[in-house]
Scaffold this motif. Sequence first.
Motif, mmCIF file in Angstrom:
data_model
loop_
_atom_site.group_PDB
_atom_site.id
_atom_site.type_symbol
_atom_site.label_atom_id
_atom_site.label_comp_id
_atom_site.label_asym_id
_atom_site.label_seq_id
_atom_site.Cartn_x
_atom_site.Cartn_y
_atom_site.Cartn_z
ATOM 1 N N CYS A 159 0.810 -1.220 0.000
ATOM 2 C CA CYS A 159 0.000 0.000 0.000
ATOM 3 C C CYS A 159 0.844 1.271 0.000
ATOM 4 C CB CYS A 159 -0.907 0.036 1.227
ATOM 5 S SG CYS A 159 -2.085 -1.304 1.333
ATOM 6 N N ASN A 160 2.168 1.138 0.018
ATOM 7 C CA ASN A 160 2.989 2.342 0.163
ATOM 8 C C ASN A 160 3.354 2.999 -1.165
ATOM 9 O OD1 ASN A 160 5.144 0.847 -0.873
ATOM 10 N ND2 ASN A 160 6.046 0.476 1.130
ATOM 11 N N ALA A 161 2.920 2.457 -2.273
ATOM 12 C CA ALA A 161 3.087 3.007 -3.627
ATOM 13 C C ALA A 161 4.520 2.950 -4.142
ATOM 14 C CB ALA A 161 2.559 4.437 -3.727
ATOM 15 N N VAL A 162 5.434 2.289 -3.440
ATOM 16 C CA VAL A 162 6.818 2.214 -3.907
ATOM 17 C C VAL A 162 6.895 1.480 -5.246
ATOM 18 C CG1 VAL A 162 9.143 1.339 -3.422
ATOM 19 C CG2 VAL A 162 7.832 2.472 -1.622
ATOM 20 N N SER A 163 6.139 0.407 -5.407
ATOM 21 C CA SER A 163 6.193 -0.333 -6.679
ATOM 22 C C SER A 163 5.687 0.524 -7.839
ATOM 23 C CB SER A 163 5.399 -1.639 -6.585
ATOM 24 O OG SER A 163 4.056 -1.372 -6.277
ATOM 25 N N VAL A 164 4.696 1.369 -7.586
ATOM 26 C CA VAL A 164 4.192 2.272 -8.631
ATOM 27 C C VAL A 164 5.248 3.331 -8.945
ATOM 28 C CG1 VAL A 164 2.378 3.934 -9.224
ATOM 29 C CG2 VAL A 164 1.802 1.884 -7.931
ATOM 30 N N ILE A 165 5.915 3.826 -7.914
ATOM 31 C CA ILE A 165 6.961 4.831 -8.114
ATOM 32 C C ILE A 165 8.134 4.227 -8.885
ATOM 33 C CG2 ILE A 165 8.660 6.272 -6.909
ATOM 34 C CD1 ILE A 165 6.451 6.739 -4.750
ATOM 35 N N ILE A 166 8.486 2.988 -8.584
ATOM 36 C CA ILE A 166 9.567 2.314 -9.320
ATOM 37 C C ILE A 166 9.196 2.193 -10.797
ATOM 38 C CG2 ILE A 166 10.684 0.056 -9.656
ATOM 39 C CD1 ILE A 166 10.797 -0.181 -6.586
ATOM 40 N N LEU A 167 7.975 1.826 -11.088
ATOM 41 C CA LEU A 167 7.513 1.726 -12.471
ATOM 42 C C LEU A 167 7.578 3.090 -13.159
ATOM 43 C CD1 LEU A 167 6.215 -0.372 -14.426
ATOM 44 C CD2 LEU A 167 4.005 0.458 -13.623
ATOM 45 N N PHE A 168 7.108 4.126 -12.476
ATOM 46 C CA PHE A 168 7.132 5.485 -13.000
ATOM 47 C C PHE A 168 8.562 5.936 -13.302
ATOM 48 C CE2 PHE A 168 7.861 9.941 -11.712
ATOM 49 C CZ PHE A 168 7.191 10.593 -12.736
ATOM 50 N N VAL A 169 9.457 5.764 -12.329
ATOM 51 C CA VAL A 169 10.848 6.195 -12.470
ATOM 52 C C VAL A 169 11.532 5.445 -13.612
ATOM 53 C CG1 VAL A 169 13.109 6.188 -11.321
ATOM 54 C CG2 VAL A 169 11.086 6.980 -10.085
ATOM 55 N N SER A 170 11.297 4.154 -13.714
ATOM 56 C CA SER A 170 11.924 3.352 -14.769
ATOM 57 C C SER A 170 11.533 3.852 -16.150
ATOM 58 C CB SER A 170 11.538 1.878 -14.612
ATOM 59 O OG SER A 170 11.969 1.392 -13.370
ATOM 60 N N PHE A 171 10.271 4.186 -16.313
ATOM 61 C CA PHE A 171 9.794 4.697 -17.603
ATOM 62 C C PHE A 171 10.444 6.034 -17.921
ATOM 63 C CE2 PHE A 171 6.956 7.042 -20.360
ATOM 64 C CZ PHE A 171 6.623 6.116 -21.325
ATOM 65 N N VAL A 172 10.485 6.934 -16.944
ATOM 66 C CA VAL A 172 11.070 8.257 -17.173
ATOM 67 C C VAL A 172 12.556 8.131 -17.516
ATOM 68 C CG1 VAL A 172 11.608 10.492 -16.117
ATOM 69 C CG2 VAL A 172 9.349 9.473 -15.781
ATOM 70 N N ILE A 173 13.257 7.256 -16.822
ATOM 71 C CA ILE A 173 14.680 7.031 -17.124
ATOM 72 C C ILE A 173 14.839 6.483 -18.543
ATOM 73 C CG2 ILE A 173 16.662 5.571 -16.570
ATOM 74 C CD1 ILE A 173 15.890 5.910 -13.605
ATOM 75 N N ALA A 174 13.965 5.578 -18.936
ATOM 76 C CA ALA A 174 14.052 4.986 -20.273
ATOM 77 C C ALA A 174 13.812 6.017 -21.368
ATOM 78 C CB ALA A 174 13.064 3.831 -20.399
ATOM 79 N N PHE A 175 13.029 7.037 -21.067
ATOM 80 C CA PHE A 175 12.768 8.126 -22.014
ATOM 81 C C PHE A 175 13.435 9.403 -21.532
ATOM 82 C CE2 PHE A 175 9.075 5.900 -23.958
ATOM 83 C CZ PHE A 175 9.349 6.184 -25.274
ATOM 84 N N SER A 176 14.608 9.279 -20.943
ATOM 85 C CA SER A 176 15.248 10.411 -20.285
ATOM 86 C C SER A 176 15.440 11.602 -21.211
ATOM 87 C CB SER A 176 16.584 9.994 -19.694
ATOM 88 O OG SER A 176 17.472 9.622 -20.723
ATOM 89 N N GLY A 177 15.547 12.745 -20.569
ATOM 90 C CA GLY A 177 15.844 13.988 -21.265
ATOM 91 C C GLY A 177 17.101 14.558 -20.658
ATOM 92 N N LYS A 178 17.140 15.875 -20.503
ATOM 93 C CA LYS A 178 18.271 16.506 -19.836
ATOM 94 C C LYS A 178 18.316 16.012 -18.390
ATOM 95 C CE LYS A 178 18.041 20.609 -22.696
ATOM 96 N NZ LYS A 178 17.647 22.010 -22.756
ATOM 97 N N PHE A 179 19.529 15.872 -17.862
ATOM 98 C CA PHE A 179 19.702 15.284 -16.525
ATOM 99 C C PHE A 179 18.879 16.018 -15.464
ATOM 100 C CE2 PHE A 179 21.786 14.996 -12.396
ATOM 101 C CZ PHE A 179 21.742 13.627 -12.200
ATOM 102 N N LYS A 180 19.007 17.334 -15.406
ATOM 103 C CA LYS A 180 18.310 18.112 -14.375
ATOM 104 C C LYS A 180 16.789 17.996 -14.530
ATOM 105 C CE LYS A 180 17.998 22.742 -12.410
ATOM 106 N NZ LYS A 180 18.425 24.144 -12.525
ATOM 107 N N THR A 181 16.318 18.077 -15.752
ATOM 108 C CA THR A 181 14.879 17.966 -16.020
ATOM 109 C C THR A 181 14.383 16.577 -15.635
ATOM 110 O OG1 THR A 181 15.177 19.472 -17.872
ATOM 111 C CG2 THR A 181 13.101 18.279 -17.776
#
Length: 178
Positions: free
Chosen positions: A90-112
Amino acid sequence: MKKYLIQFKPFLIFIGTFFFAYILLTIIYKYYLNSFDSLEIDGISRIVGRNVEQLMYFFNFDISIVKSLSQPSLEVWYNKRFTIRIVEGCNAVSVIILFVSFVIAFSGKFKTTLLFILFGSLFIYVLNVLRIAFLTVLLFKYPENEHFLHGVLFPLIIYGLVFILWVIWVNKFSKYAK
């Protein structure tokens, strides 16, 4: 074969990066979870429970969240009645991991990328705390709708909003944004 590898290179890089990030973050999270005894609830879930309790106190709800004596969970007592249980899932960590993985896979500028990951993760976390608070009240009033509320409606909301964050990321901030 080489022609297809060249043709699908962006897709293969995305898939490889996504799975690498997802597996790495999942292993780190599992290592973290394994540091707790089998009947002990993890620290992130305790913080989520405390935040749910604070939110509901803020709105003057009669709420009490206590550690379960028999399971690695938190019991949520609403209006002096046991309503729901908060477990590690229930702590949403697995959802956050999924979210982060997708963003990293479609990364942009490092800071952004870093800022989007931080603010997106915070948004998912806050949304999850609100989800648990709403679920507590709704299951108190409508316990017969537990399957629909917990299994359909709230996952649809959480994953739907994560999908919207992904669309915003890809279209506005990633290196593929036009």
